[in-house]
Scaffold this motif. Structure first.
Motif, PDB file in Angstrom:
ATOM      1  N   MET A 109      65.025  30.557 -97.322  1.00 24.77           N
ATOM      2  CA  MET A 109      64.692  29.634 -96.266  1.00 24.77           C
ATOM      3  C   MET A 109      63.805  30.372 -95.268  1.00 24.77           C
ATOM      4  O   MET A 109      64.178  31.425 -94.759  1.00 24.77           O
ATOM      5  N   PRO A 110      62.623  29.842 -95.012  1.00 22.43           N
ATOM      6  CA  PRO A 110      61.701  30.503 -94.088  1.00 22.43           C
ATOM      7  C   PRO A 110      62.277  30.540 -92.670  1.00 22.43           C
ATOM      8  O   PRO A 110      63.057  29.676 -92.265  1.00 22.43           O
ATOM      9  N   ASP A 111      61.885  31.526 -91.916  1.00 21.51           N
ATOM     10  CA  ASP A 111      62.376  31.683 -90.543  1.00 21.51           C
ATOM     11  C   ASP A 111      61.995  30.501 -89.658  1.00 21.51           C
ATOM     12  O   ASP A 111      62.755  30.101 -88.782  1.00 21.51           O
ATOM     13  N   GLU A 112      60.820  29.951 -89.886  1.00 23.21           N
ATOM     14  CA  GLU A 112      60.354  28.822 -89.071  1.00 23.21           C
ATOM     15  C   GLU A 112      61.251  27.607 -89.270  1.00 23.21           C
ATOM     16  O   GLU A 112      61.645  26.954 -88.307  1.00 23.21           O
ATOM     17  N   GLU A 113      61.590  27.301 -90.501  1.00 27.27           N
ATOM     18  CA  GLU A 113      62.472  26.166 -90.806  1.00 27.27           C
ATOM     19  C   GLU A 113      63.853  26.407 -90.203  1.00 27.27           C
ATOM     20  O   GLU A 113      64.462  25.494 -89.645  1.00 27.27           O
ATOM     21  N   LEU A 114      64.335  27.622 -90.305  1.00 25.21           N
ATOM     22  CA  LEU A 114      65.635  27.960 -89.731  1.00 25.21           C
ATOM     23  C   LEU A 114      65.607  27.795 -88.208  1.00 25.21           C
ATOM     24  O   LEU A 114      66.534  27.247 -87.610  1.00 25.21           O
ATOM     25  N   ALA A 115      64.539  28.194 -87.599  1.00 20.89           N
ATOM     26  CA  ALA A 115      64.399  28.066 -86.142  1.00 20.89           C
ATOM     27  C   ALA A 115      64.401  26.591 -85.735  1.00 20.89           C
ATOM     28  O   ALA A 115      65.016  26.207 -84.724  1.00 20.89           O
ATOM     29  N   GLN A 116      63.723  25.756 -86.524  1.00 22.52           N
ATOM     30  CA  GLN A 116      63.695  24.307 -86.229  1.00 22.52           C
ATOM     31  C   GLN A 116      65.089  23.703 -86.369  1.00 22.52           C
ATOM     32  O   GLN A 116      65.508  22.891 -85.548  1.00 22.52           O
ATOM     33  N   ARG A 117      65.792  24.123 -87.429  1.00 16.36           N
ATOM     34  CA  ARG A 117      67.155  23.594 -87.634  1.00 16.36           C
ATOM     35  C   ARG A 117      68.078  24.035 -86.501  1.00 16.36           C
ATOM     36  O   ARG A 117      68.890  23.254 -85.999  1.00 16.36           O
ATOM     37  N   VAL A 118      67.975  25.279 -86.090  1.00 22.05           N
ATOM     38  CA  VAL A 118      68.799  25.783 -84.988  1.00 22.05           C
ATOM     39  C   VAL A 118      68.466  25.031 -83.704  1.00 22.05           C
ATOM     40  O   VAL A 118      69.358  24.636 -82.950  1.00 22.05           O
ATOM     41  N   ALA A 119      67.184  24.810 -83.453  1.00 22.06           N
ATOM     42  CA  ALA A 119      66.762  24.082 -82.242  1.00 22.06           C
ATOM     43  C   ALA A 119      67.315  22.648 -82.271  1.00 22.06           C
ATOM     44  O   ALA A 119      67.807  22.134 -81.257  1.00 22.06           O
ATOM     45  N   ARG A 120      67.242  22.017 -83.452  1.00 23.24           N
ATOM     46  CA  ARG A 120      67.765  20.650 -83.593  1.00 23.24           C
ATOM     47  C   ARG A 120      69.279  20.631 -83.350  1.00 23.24           C
ATOM     48  O   ARG A 120      69.810  19.770 -82.654  1.00 23.24           O
ATOM     49  N   LEU A 121      69.993  21.583 -83.907  1.00 22.00           N
ATOM     50  CA  LEU A 121      71.440  21.674 -83.689  1.00 22.00           C
ATOM     51  C   LEU A 121      71.770  21.917 -82.215  1.00 22.00           C
ATOM     52  O   LEU A 121      72.722  21.340 -81.681  1.00 22.00           O
ATOM     53  N   GLU A 122      71.000  22.753 -81.565  1.00 27.27           N
ATOM     54  CA  GLU A 122      71.232  23.004 -80.136  1.00 27.27           C
ATOM     55  C   GLU A 122      71.032  21.735 -79.313  1.00 27.27           C
ATOM     56  O   GLU A 122      71.786  21.461 -78.383  1.00 27.27           O
ATOM     57  N   ARG A 123      70.003  20.953 -79.658  1.00 26.45           N
ATOM     58  CA  ARG A 123      69.784  19.664 -78.958  1.00 26.45           C
ATOM     59  C   ARG A 123      70.947  18.708 -79.193  1.00 26.45           C
ATOM     60  O   ARG A 123      71.402  18.020 -78.283  1.00 26.45           O
ATOM     61  N   GLN A 124      71.422  18.661 -80.430  1.00 31.97           N
ATOM     62  CA  GLN A 124      72.555  17.786 -80.760  1.00 31.97           C
ATOM     63  C   GLN A 124      73.805  18.210 -79.988  1.00 31.97           C
ATOM     64  O   GLN A 124      74.534  17.364 -79.469  1.00 31.97           O
ATOM     65  N   VAL A 125      74.052  19.491 -79.903  1.00 29.53           N
ATOM     66  CA  VAL A 125      75.210  19.990 -79.152  1.00 29.53           C
ATOM     67  C   VAL A 125      75.051  19.638 -77.675  1.00 29.53           C
ATOM     68  O   VAL A 125      76.006  19.204 -77.015  1.00 29.53           O
ATOM     69  N   ALA A 126      73.843  19.801 -77.146  1.00 31.65           N
ATOM     70  CA  ALA A 126      73.593  19.454 -75.743  1.00 31.65           C
ATOM     71  C   ALA A 126      73.822  17.965 -75.506  1.00 31.65           C
ATOM     72  O   ALA A 126      74.435  17.572 -74.504  1.00 31.65           O
ATOM     73  N   ASP A 127      73.338  17.124 -76.451  1.00 30.88           N
ATOM     74  CA  ASP A 127      73.544  15.672 -76.340  1.00 30.88           C
ATOM     75  C   ASP A 127      75.033  15.327 -76.376  1.00 30.88           C
ATOM     76  O   ASP A 127      75.518  14.504 -75.589  1.00 30.88           O
ATOM     77  N   LEU A 128      75.752  15.945 -77.298  1.00 28.44           N
ATOM     78  CA  LEU A 128      77.192  15.683 -77.404  1.00 28.44           C
ATOM     79  C   LEU A 128      77.928  16.126 -76.137  1.00 28.44           C
ATOM     80  O   LEU A 128      78.836  15.444 -75.660  1.00 28.44           O
ATOM     81  N   THR A 129      77.527  17.263 -75.593  1.00 25.05           N
ATOM     82  CA  THR A 129      78.146  17.762 -74.362  1.00 25.05           C
ATOM     83  C   THR A 129      77.878  16.790 -73.214  1.00 25.05           C
ATOM     84  O   THR A 129      78.782  16.475 -72.435  1.00 25.05           O
ATOM     85  N   GLU A 130      76.640  16.305 -73.141  1.00 27.10           N
ATOM     86  CA  GLU A 130      76.287  15.349 -72.080  1.00 27.10           C
ATOM     87  C   GLU A 130      77.062  14.042 -72.249  1.00 27.10           C
ATOM     88  O   GLU A 130      77.586  13.499 -71.287  1.00 27.10           O
ATOM     89  N   ARG A 131      77.158  13.554 -73.468  1.00 27.77           N
ATOM     90  CA  ARG A 131      77.914  12.317 -73.732  1.00 27.77           C
ATOM     91  C   ARG A 131      79.388  12.498 -73.382  1.00 27.77           C
ATOM     92  O   ARG A 131      80.023  11.598 -72.845  1.00 27.77           O
ATOM     93  N   SER A 132      79.914  13.674 -73.724  1.00 31.08           N
ATOM     94  CA  SER A 132      81.309  13.956 -73.399  1.00 31.08           C
ATOM     95  C   SER A 132      81.525  13.942 -71.890  1.00 31.08           C
ATOM     96  O   SER A 132      82.509  13.397 -71.391  1.00 31.08           O
ATOM     97  N   ALA A 133      80.591  14.516 -71.143  1.00 32.67           N
ATOM     98  CA  ALA A 133      80.684  14.516 -69.678  1.00 32.67           C
ATOM     99  C   ALA A 133      80.565  13.090 -69.148  1.00 32.67           C
ATOM    100  O   ALA A 133      81.286  12.703 -68.220  1.00 32.67           O
ATOM    101  N   ASP A 134      79.650  12.301 -69.731  1.00 35.18           N
ATOM    102  CA  ASP A 134      79.499  10.900 -69.322  1.00 35.18           C
ATOM    103  C   ASP A 134      80.779  10.125 -69.594  1.00 35.18           C
ATOM    104  O   ASP A 134      81.203   9.305 -68.778  1.00 35.18           O
ATOM    105  N   ALA A 135      81.387  10.375 -70.745  1.00 34.24           N
ATOM    106  CA  ALA A 135      82.627   9.677 -71.088  1.00 34.24           C
ATOM    107  C   ALA A 135      83.739  10.072 -70.119  1.00 34.24           C
ATOM    108  O   ALA A 135      84.518   9.215 -69.677  1.00 34.24           O
ATOM    109  N   ALA A 136      83.807  11.339 -69.753  1.00 33.69           N
ATOM    110  CA  ALA A 136      84.827  11.785 -68.804  1.00 33.69           C
ATOM    111  C   ALA A 136      84.597  11.129 -67.441  1.00 33.69           C
ATOM    112  O   ALA A 136      85.541  10.673 -66.794  1.00 33.69           O
ATOM    113  N   ALA A 137      83.343  11.054 -67.019  1.00 28.66           N
ATOM    114  CA  ALA A 137      83.024  10.407 -65.746  1.00 28.66           C
ATOM    115  C   ALA A 137      83.386   8.922 -65.796  1.00 28.66           C
ATOM    116  O   ALA A 137      83.923   8.366 -64.832  1.00 28.66           O
ATOM    117  N   ALA A 138      83.115   8.289 -66.931  1.00 26.25           N
ATOM    118  CA  ALA A 138      83.464   6.873 -67.079  1.00 26.25           C
ATOM    119  C   ALA A 138      84.976   6.678 -67.010  1.00 26.25           C
ATOM    120  O   ALA A 138      85.455   5.706 -66.403  1.00 26.25           O
TER     121      ALA A 138
END
Length: 97
Positions: free
Chosen positions: A1-30
């Motif tokens: 697996m090329p490093d560039e593809e791995l970097a994109q996958r890691v970046a995508r996973l980090e965004r997903q984790v950030a989105d989930l964290t934000e949604r979790s905070a929104d749900a707690a606030a709700a």
């Protein structure tokens, strides 16, 4: 697996984790807002019950006062009728003499 593809996958996973964290905070606030709203509704209902009780007590007082007033007027009417009768009898006595 090329490093560039791995970097994109890691970046995508980090965004997903950030989105989930934000949604979790929104749900707690709700949840916090919903709990506050629930308390507010309970307080309003308690005040409404208290006001309803006060209005019902006032209504009962008004009914009692109305009945007392009617009895008083009936007594006054009876007394006035007796006075009218006495005046009529007295007036006939004076007119016949």
């Amino acid at each position: 697996m090329p490093d560039e593809e791995l970097a994109q996958r890691v970046a995508r996973l980090e965004r997903q984790v950030a989105d989930l964290t934000e949604r979790s905070a929104d749900a707690a606030a709700a949840r916090v807002l919903a709990a506050g709203a629930d308390r507010d509704v309970a307080e309003v209902r308690a005040e409404l019950r208290a006001h309803t009780g006060t209005l019902n007590a006032l209504r009962e007082d008004q009914i009692d006062l109305r009945d007392e007033m009617r009895r008083g007027f009936a007594t006054v009417n009876t007394s006035l009728q007796q006075i009218v009768t006495l005046l009529e009898v007295a007036g006939r006595g004076e007119g016949g003499a």
